[in-house]
Design a protein around this motif. Sequence first.
Motif, PDB file in Angstrom:
ATOM      1  N   ILE A  63       0.867  -1.178   0.000  1.00  0.00           N
ATOM      2  CA  ILE A  63       0.000   0.000   0.000  1.00  0.00           C
ATOM      3  C   ILE A  63       0.902   1.224   0.000  1.00  0.00           C
ATOM      4  N   VAL A  64       0.766   2.044  -1.043  1.00  0.00           N
ATOM      5  CA  VAL A  64       1.548   3.270  -1.177  1.00  0.00           C
ATOM      6  C   VAL A  64       0.596   4.445  -0.988  1.00  0.00           C
ATOM      7  N   SER A  65       0.960   5.335  -0.098  1.00  0.00           N
ATOM      8  CA  SER A  65       0.064   6.440   0.270  1.00  0.00           C
ATOM      9  C   SER A  65      -0.410   7.250  -0.932  1.00  0.00           C
ATOM     10  N   GLU A  66       0.466   7.554  -1.862  1.00  0.00           N
ATOM     11  CA  GLU A  66       0.060   8.367  -3.015  1.00  0.00           C
ATOM     12  C   GLU A  66      -1.037   7.675  -3.824  1.00  0.00           C
ATOM     13  N   GLU A  67      -0.974   6.367  -3.932  1.00  0.00           N
ATOM     14  CA  GLU A  67      -1.965   5.622  -4.716  1.00  0.00           C
ATOM     15  C   GLU A  67      -3.320   5.584  -4.031  1.00  0.00           C
ATOM     16  N   GLU A  68      -3.331   5.727  -2.721  1.00  0.00           N
ATOM     17  CA  GLU A  68      -4.571   5.629  -1.948  1.00  0.00           C
ATOM     18  C   GLU A  68      -5.094   6.994  -1.494  1.00  0.00           C
ATOM     19  N   ASN A  69      -4.300   8.027  -1.730  1.00  0.00           N
ATOM     20  CA  ASN A  69      -4.656   9.390  -1.292  1.00  0.00           C
ATOM     21  C   ASN A  69      -4.886   9.482   0.212  1.00  0.00           C
ATOM     22  N   ILE A  75      -5.422   7.065  10.452  1.00  0.00           N
ATOM     23  CA  ILE A  75      -5.963   5.742  10.777  1.00  0.00           C
ATOM     24  C   ILE A  75      -6.614   5.082   9.558  1.00  0.00           C
ATOM     25  N   GLY A  76      -7.038   5.888   8.607  1.00  0.00           N
ATOM     26  CA  GLY A  76      -7.701   5.360   7.420  1.00  0.00           C
ATOM     27  C   GLY A  76      -6.849   4.416   6.599  1.00  0.00           C
ATOM     28  N   ILE A  77      -5.553   4.647   6.552  1.00  0.00           N
ATOM     29  CA  ILE A  77      -4.690   3.760   5.763  1.00  0.00           C
ATOM     30  C   ILE A  77      -4.565   2.387   6.439  1.00  0.00           C
ATOM     31  N   PHE A  78      -4.656   2.372   7.758  1.00  0.00           N
ATOM     32  CA  PHE A  78      -4.619   1.104   8.487  1.00  0.00           C
ATOM     33  C   PHE A  78      -5.951   0.365   8.337  1.00  0.00           C
ATOM     34  N   ARG A  79      -7.048   1.103   8.336  1.00  0.00           N
ATOM     35  CA  ARG A  79      -8.359   0.487   8.110  1.00  0.00           C
ATOM     36  C   ARG A  79      -8.442  -0.089   6.692  1.00  0.00           C
ATOM     37  N   LEU A  80      -7.853   0.618   5.729  1.00  0.00           N
ATOM     38  CA  LEU A  80      -7.798   0.115   4.363  1.00  0.00           C
ATOM     39  C   LEU A  80      -7.068  -1.226   4.322  1.00  0.00           C
ATOM     40  N   ALA A 106      -0.366   3.251  13.750  1.00  0.00           N
ATOM     41  CA  ALA A 106      -0.796   1.862  13.937  1.00  0.00           C
ATOM     42  C   ALA A 106      -1.417   1.650  15.317  1.00  0.00           C
ATOM     43  N   ALA A 107      -0.838   2.249  16.340  1.00  0.00           N
ATOM     44  CA  ALA A 107      -1.394   2.100  17.691  1.00  0.00           C
ATOM     45  C   ALA A 107      -2.794   2.719  17.777  1.00  0.00           C
ATOM     46  N   ASN A 108      -2.976   3.862  17.145  1.00  0.00           N
ATOM     47  CA  ASN A 108      -4.305   4.484  17.141  1.00  0.00           C
ATOM     48  C   ASN A 108      -5.323   3.633  16.395  1.00  0.00           C
ATOM     49  N   ALA A 109      -4.847   2.795  15.478  1.00  0.00           N
ATOM     50  CA  ALA A 109      -5.724   1.874  14.750  1.00  0.00           C
ATOM     51  C   ALA A 109      -5.980   0.592  15.550  1.00  0.00           C
TER      52      ALA A 109
END
Length: 152
Positions: A63-69, A75-80, A106-109
Amino acid sequence: MSKTNIKKNQQQIEPFPCILEILDFLQTKNIQTIIITNGPSTSQRNKINNLRLNKYFSLEQIIVSEEENIAKPDIGIFRLAESRFKLDRTKTWFIGDSYVNDIVGAANAGWNTIWFNRNYKIKNEKTNLLKTKTVFSSLELKDYLFDMFKNQ
């Protein structure tokens, strides 16, 4: 640093000692591994290839942040990742070297965390707020993970 120097340096990077051994071990134990990385897609994917991590991770496992915006520590990237890879956050471990982006995110997720504090950053009141395992070298990380997963 110019783009030419960055590209040249990226081609010369090497994984930290023990990292490929750790990944081999995790594969033999059938432990699901993924990468979540912040940054531009092209440079992050080139870095992964130059580090020879593409042997361990398919394009879909990265998962690359730029690709996922969306980027760590959001926390959204961890939920993804949880959704995409069917992860149980209570049993998921995240290893990162950026305390704020990786460990706090990650801890907040609700994930378990290992802070790879390779630069020996000093703990302060902010770094003591979260429960995380801290390792200072890739050898220490290897020993910890091998011990954690030895019976799986």
